[in-house]
Motif scaffolding. Structure first.
Motif, short mmCIF file in Angstrom:
data_model
loop_
_atom_site.label_atom_id
_atom_site.label_comp_id
_atom_site.label_asym_id
_atom_site.label_seq_id
_atom_site.Cartn_x
_atom_site.Cartn_y
_atom_site.Cartn_z
N UNK A 18 5.77 -31.45 -30.38
CA UNK A 18 5.13 -32.30 -29.36
C UNK A 18 6.14 -32.77 -28.33
N UNK A 19 7.31 -33.14 -28.82
CA UNK A 19 8.35 -33.66 -27.92
C UNK A 19 8.81 -32.59 -26.92
N UNK A 20 8.93 -31.34 -27.40
CA UNK A 20 9.48 -30.30 -26.53
C UNK A 20 8.40 -29.38 -25.95
N UNK A 21 7.71 -28.64 -26.82
CA UNK A 21 6.81 -27.61 -26.29
C UNK A 21 5.63 -28.19 -25.51
N UNK A 22 5.09 -29.31 -25.99
CA UNK A 22 3.89 -29.85 -25.35
C UNK A 22 4.14 -30.34 -23.93
N UNK A 23 5.40 -30.60 -23.60
CA UNK A 23 5.68 -31.09 -22.25
C UNK A 23 5.81 -29.94 -21.24
N UNK A 24 5.89 -28.69 -21.74
CA UNK A 24 6.04 -27.55 -20.83
C UNK A 24 4.74 -27.31 -20.04
N UNK A 84 -1.64 -15.87 -19.13
CA UNK A 84 -1.31 -15.22 -17.86
C UNK A 84 -1.65 -16.11 -16.68
N UNK A 85 -1.43 -15.55 -15.50
CA UNK A 85 -1.61 -16.33 -14.28
C UNK A 85 -3.07 -16.81 -14.14
N UNK A 86 -4.01 -15.86 -14.37
CA UNK A 86 -5.42 -16.20 -14.18
C UNK A 86 -5.88 -17.26 -15.17
N UNK A 87 -5.47 -17.06 -16.43
CA UNK A 87 -5.86 -18.01 -17.46
C UNK A 87 -5.29 -19.39 -17.14
N UNK A 88 -4.03 -19.43 -16.69
CA UNK A 88 -3.45 -20.75 -16.46
C UNK A 88 -4.12 -21.43 -15.26
N UNK A 89 -4.59 -20.65 -14.29
CA UNK A 89 -5.37 -21.24 -13.19
C UNK A 89 -6.66 -21.88 -13.71
N UNK A 116 1.57 -25.42 -18.47
CA UNK A 116 0.68 -24.51 -19.19
C UNK A 116 1.04 -23.04 -18.95
N UNK A 117 1.54 -22.73 -17.74
CA UNK A 117 1.83 -21.32 -17.47
C UNK A 117 3.10 -20.85 -18.18
N UNK A 118 3.80 -21.75 -18.85
CA UNK A 118 4.96 -21.35 -19.64
C UNK A 118 4.57 -20.98 -21.07
N UNK A 119 3.28 -21.11 -21.38
CA UNK A 119 2.84 -20.79 -22.73
C UNK A 119 2.74 -19.28 -22.89
N UNK A 152 1.09 -27.71 -22.01
CA UNK A 152 0.64 -27.13 -23.27
C UNK A 152 0.02 -28.21 -24.15
N UNK A 153 0.59 -29.42 -24.05
CA UNK A 153 0.03 -30.56 -24.80
C UNK A 153 -1.40 -30.86 -24.38
N UNK A 154 -1.69 -30.76 -23.06
CA UNK A 154 -3.07 -30.99 -22.59
C UNK A 154 -4.04 -30.03 -23.26
#
Ligand SMILES: [Mg+2]
Length: 410
Positions: free
Chosen positions: A176-182, A191-196, A184-187, A206-208
């Protein structure tokens, strides 16, 4: 059950690092590997850290890169060499566990769960791996550590590539401290479309996504929506599947033709049918391959004609059209226009198709959906239930072969 320890080991600027290891005089110079050095419109496949400091980016136009870094040394890629070094690195990794899964040419997954008693803590193993790879190949490796492949990959992409040690661990405690703050497009896998899409639905990190109502995601995307939510929560059950890279495993299919085929358009029809059959078998065995081969032979046994050729791709595939395009390229390059009577296609260098699940949301999925839909129609209604339009020509063998199930074409 004991927690798993999975590594994703990634090579820094792989192609360029291999070139620098081979050409010590390039050591401190800016180096770019690019498809076609003579053409400024070529694309930068890899740039070393010196070139990157000048603002050169991977996948940018070569001309643009040369404006930013005029004295860069531009090298044409040597794929065979990079594959050899990749295998050499697999051999290093296999000293740490027999569970090594090459994921791409410069990334490999390891399951080192069972190695800890013998080889020490994950962090120590990771450092050892870096040291040995550096010593034997002069390449800098980064190691992402996690309880599963997804978190290991995210640990590497998001953090190990950016910190000084080149090692980072993501787990349930610090996720939560690290990955969730990235963003969404860094997951990985988004891909680009999905993150849009996700951004439009109000998810910026990613946390959202991880805390978004699962039922809404499932309603919108079904099972893939659930998988997406689970991975954002660090859940990923896909196993590391060891792959004996130099394995003999191969899927091949041969066809003896009813007459000599001498027109290219006829041969293309049966080549597509062969590739479809090979890929269908690969898909039903859940494997993908990296090496595509074709053989053709003439009718006259007394004076043998024909050839066997193969090519190894950058990425593994079991997509019919990918394999067909590659096979056709080989054919067009090597066919001497002598009529053929027997033709075969093969896919080798196989590995599990499961690793692709991580890429669920990039555009691979549409191609894959089509393949699997065609397969399920054939499985249910018979091989002739759906064929490529080209198979309806006089050259096509698909209908005939479907009618001779168990016959000598199969
Ligand atoms: Mg890399």
């Amino acid at each position: 059950m004991k927690n798993k320890v999975i590594f994703l080991v990634d090579m820094e600027s792989f192609y360029v690092s291999v070139e620098k290891a081979d050409h010590l005089e390039l050591n401190n110079r800016p180096v770019i590997v690019s498809g076609d050095p003579e053409r400024r419109s070529g694309v930068v496949l890899a740039a070393c850290s010196v070139a990157k400091k000048h603002g050169v980016k991977n996948a940018s136009r070569l001309g643009e890169a040369q404006l930013k870094c005029p004295n860069a040394v531009v090298i044409r890629p040597r794929m065979q060499k990079y594959l050899e070094v990749s295998l050499q690195i697999t051999n290093v990794l296999e000293r740490f566990t027999d569970q090594v899964e090459p994921y791409s040419i410069d990334e490999q997954f390891l399951d080192v769960t069972g190695s800890q008693n013998l080889l020490g803590l994950p962090w120590e193993m990771a450092k050892n791996i870096q040291e040995i790879i550096k010593k034997e190949t002069q390449i800098q490796a980064r190691v992402g550590i996690g309880p599963n492949k997804f978190l290991a990959k995210m640990a590497c992409e998001g953090f190990a590539k950016k910190n000084a040690s080149g090692i980072f661990e993501l787990n349930a405690n610090n996720m939560k401290q690290f990955m969730w703050t990235l963003p969404i497009d860094k997951m990985h896998g988004v891909g680009e479309r999905m993150s849009e899409h996700l951004c439009k639905m109000g998810m910026r990190t990613i946390g959202d996504l991880a805390t978004y109502p699962l039922s809404t995601l499932k309603k919108r995307w079904g099972i893939p929506g659930q998988v997406l939510w689970e991975t954002a929560n660090g859940i990923d059950a896909s196993p590391v599947i060891a792959d004996s890279h130099s394995n003999q495993k191969a899927i091949g299919h041969a066809m003896t033709l009813p007459r000599d085929y001498s027109s290219k358009s006829d041969i293309k029809v049966v080549l597509l049918e062969l590739c479809e059959e090979v890929c269908r078998r690969a898909r039903s065995a859940s494997v993908m391959g990296r090496t595509v081969s074709i053989s053709v032979h003439g009718a006259n046994v007394g004076s043998p004609t024909g050839f066997h050729r193969q090519v190894t791709l950058l990425n593994t595939t079991n997509n019919t059209m990918d394999v067909y395009r590659t096979a056709l390229e080989l054919f067009e390059r090597f066919w001497d226009c002598v009529p053929i009577r027997r033709i075969s296609a093969g896919l080798s260098n196989l590995c599990s198709a499961d690793s692709v699940q991580l890429d669920l949301f990039n555009n691979v999925i549409r191609k894959r959906d089509l393949d699997y839909t065609v397969d399920s129609i054939k499985n249910r209604f018979g091989d002739a239930a759906i064929v490529h339009a080209s198979s309806l020509t006089d050259a096509g063998q698909a209908y005939h072969r479907a009618a001779t199930i168990g016959g000598h074409y199969k």
